[in-house]
Design an enzyme around this catalytic site. Structure first.
Site, PDB file in Angstrom:
ATOM      1  N   ILE A 196       0.804  -1.226   0.000  1.00 23.95           N
ATOM      2  CA  ILE A 196       0.000   0.000   0.000  1.00 23.95           C
ATOM      3  C   ILE A 196       0.840   1.280   0.000  1.00 23.95           C
ATOM      4  O   ILE A 196       0.285   2.381   0.029  1.00 23.95           O
ATOM      5  CB  ILE A 196      -0.954   0.034   1.211  1.00 23.95           C
ATOM      6  CG1 ILE A 196      -0.163   0.127   2.536  1.00 23.95           C
ATOM      7  CG2 ILE A 196      -1.883  -1.176   1.210  1.00 23.95           C
ATOM      8  CD1 ILE A 196      -1.040   0.344   3.755  1.00 23.95           C
ATOM      9  N   ASN A 213      -6.606  -2.110  16.576  1.00 26.67           N
ATOM     10  CA  ASN A 213      -7.198  -3.286  15.961  1.00 26.67           C
ATOM     11  C   ASN A 213      -6.633  -4.599  16.483  1.00 26.67           C
ATOM     12  O   ASN A 213      -7.313  -5.626  16.452  1.00 26.67           O
ATOM     13  CB  ASN A 213      -7.014  -3.203  14.443  1.00 26.67           C
ATOM     14  CG  ASN A 213      -7.442  -4.472  13.742  1.00 26.67           C
ATOM     15  OD1 ASN A 213      -8.633  -4.728  13.561  1.00 26.67           O
ATOM     16  ND2 ASN A 213      -6.462  -5.292  13.365  1.00 26.67           N
ATOM     17  N   TYR A 231     -12.327 -13.681  26.166  1.00 23.59           N
ATOM     18  CA  TYR A 231     -12.559 -12.823  25.002  1.00 23.59           C
ATOM     19  C   TYR A 231     -13.785 -11.938  25.226  1.00 23.59           C
ATOM     20  O   TYR A 231     -13.724 -10.719  25.030  1.00 23.59           O
ATOM     21  CB  TYR A 231     -12.759 -13.690  23.764  1.00 23.59           C
ATOM     22  CG  TYR A 231     -12.940 -12.910  22.485  1.00 23.59           C
ATOM     23  CD1 TYR A 231     -11.862 -12.265  21.881  1.00 23.59           C
ATOM     24  CD2 TYR A 231     -14.186 -12.824  21.869  1.00 23.59           C
ATOM     25  CE1 TYR A 231     -12.028 -11.558  20.701  1.00 23.59           C
ATOM     26  CE2 TYR A 231     -14.362 -12.122  20.692  1.00 23.59           C
ATOM     27  CZ  TYR A 231     -13.276 -11.488  20.103  1.00 23.59           C
ATOM     28  OH  TYR A 231     -13.452 -10.784  18.933  1.00 23.59           O
ATOM     29  N   LYS A 236     -13.543  -7.893  25.634  1.00 24.54           N
ATOM     30  CA  LYS A 236     -14.134  -7.087  24.566  1.00 24.54           C
ATOM     31  C   LYS A 236     -15.222  -6.161  25.119  1.00 24.54           C
ATOM     32  O   LYS A 236     -15.420  -5.060  24.607  1.00 24.54           O
ATOM     33  CB  LYS A 236     -14.677  -7.979  23.455  1.00 24.54           C
ATOM     34  CG  LYS A 236     -13.580  -8.586  22.592  1.00 24.54           C
ATOM     35  CD  LYS A 236     -12.757  -7.521  21.870  1.00 24.54           C
ATOM     36  CE  LYS A 236     -11.761  -8.101  20.898  1.00 24.54           C
ATOM     37  NZ  LYS A 236     -11.032  -7.065  20.129  1.00 24.54           N
TER      38      LYS A 236
END
Length: 256
Positions: free
Chosen positions: A51, A81, A145, A149
C-alpha cells in the site's frame, strides 16, 4: 474519497492480515499515510509495501512513539485493531486472562494515554477501536474474550463521552463473524454462531468508512447486531435464555 482521512497520518495495529490489513488498504486507498503494525515483522512489511505505507512491527502497546515519528510527528487516526481471541471458561489459566486483558483492553488504554495530550492540544484526533459484537453481546465458549471485549467497548465509549466536545472522534467497530484466522480458531462454537453470517474483512473496512462519513460512534458491519443489542437491553432474562439455548446446542453437538 473521504475528506476526513485524506493525507491523514494513520496507524493500524494488528494489520499484518485480516481486518487490520483491510483497514490499512482502505485508508491508503483514501489518500492517507499509513503505518502498518503487527507482531510479525514480515507480514507488516508485506502489507506496508503493498500500500506504500511504513511498517512498524512490535507490540501494539509500545509503538505509538515510533509510529508518530514515521508519520512526521503527528498521528491523526489510531486504529486499535490488534486483538487476541482467547477461548475458555472461568477456569481459563491466569496467563490467558492476563493476555486477553493486556491486548484487548490495556493496549487501547496505553495508546490513548500517549495520543491524547497532543490531540487535546490541537483539538482533533480519531480513535478507532476494533471491538467485536462480543463486546456488545457475548460469545459462548470464550469468557476471556467476551469479558475483555466488553472492556474495550466500555473504554471506547468512555473516550467518546469524555472528549467529543474537545474534537476527539471515536468509533467502536463491532462485527460478528469475519472470515479471518481468528474465526478459524474459534472452532465449533464459531462454526455454530459466527460462520453462517461471516463477512469479509473488506466489508468491515467499508462499514467503518460509512461510520466516519456519518460521524457515528457505533459501527455495525452486521446490522442485525443492533436488534440483538436492543433485545438484550429490553429483556435481559429472555436474551440470556436464548443464549443459553445456543450454549446447550453447542454442548450437545460437541458431545456427539
Amino acid at each position: 474519497m473521504v475528506e476526513a482521512v485524506q493525507d491523514a497520518g494513520v496507524v493500524v495495529t494488528g494489520a499484518g492480515g485480516g481486518i487490520g490489513a483491510a483497514l490499512a488498504r482502505r485508508f491508503a486507498a483514501e489518500g492517507a499515510r499509513v503505518v502498518v503494525n503487527d507482531l510479525d515483522a514480515g507480514r507488516a512489511k508485506a502489507v506496508a509495501d503493498e500500500i506504500g505505507g511504513t511498517a512498524v512491527p512490535g507490540d501494539a502497546s509500545a509503538i505509538v512513539g515510533e509510529a508518530r515519528d514515521a508519520l512526521g510527528g503527528t498521528v491523526d487516526v489510531y486504529c486499535a485493531n490488534a486483538g487476541v481471541g482467547c477461548a475458555g471458561s472461568e477456569a481459563a489459566g491466569e496467563s490467558a486472562w492476563a493476555l486477553a486483558w493486556d491486548v484487548n483492553v490495556m493496549a487501547h488504554v496505553r495508546a490513548a494515554h500517549e495520543l491524547l495530550p497532543d490531540w487535546l492540544e490541537r483539538g482533533s484526533g480519531r480513535f478507532v477501536s476494533t471491538v467485536s459484537a462480543a463486546g456488545l453481546l457475548t460469545m459462548i465458549g470464550a469468557a476471556p474474550y467476551s469479558v475483555t471485549k466488553h472492556g474495550a467497548y466500555a473504554f471506547a465509549e468512555w473516550l467518546s463521552l469524555t472528549y467529543r466536545h474537545r474534537g476527539i472522534k471515536v468509533h467502536a467497530i463491532c462485527p460478528q463473524g469475519v472470515r479471518t484466522d481468528m474465526l478459524d480458531a474459534t472452532g465449533s462454537a464459531g462454526d455454530l454462531v459466527l460462520r453462517p453470517t461471516a463477512i469479509e474483512p473488506q466489508d468491515v473496512a467499508d462499514a467503518l468508512f460509512r461510520g466516519i462519513e456519518e460521524d457515528r460512534f457505533l459501527v455495525l458491519p452486521h446490522p442485525e447486531a443492533a436488534e440483538y443489542y436492543r433485545a438484550r437491553a429490553a429483556d435481559p432474562d429472555r436474551w440470556l435464555h436464548g443464549m443459553n439455548r445456543l450454549q446447550r446446542q453447542w454442548e450437545e453437538t460437541a458431545a456427539r
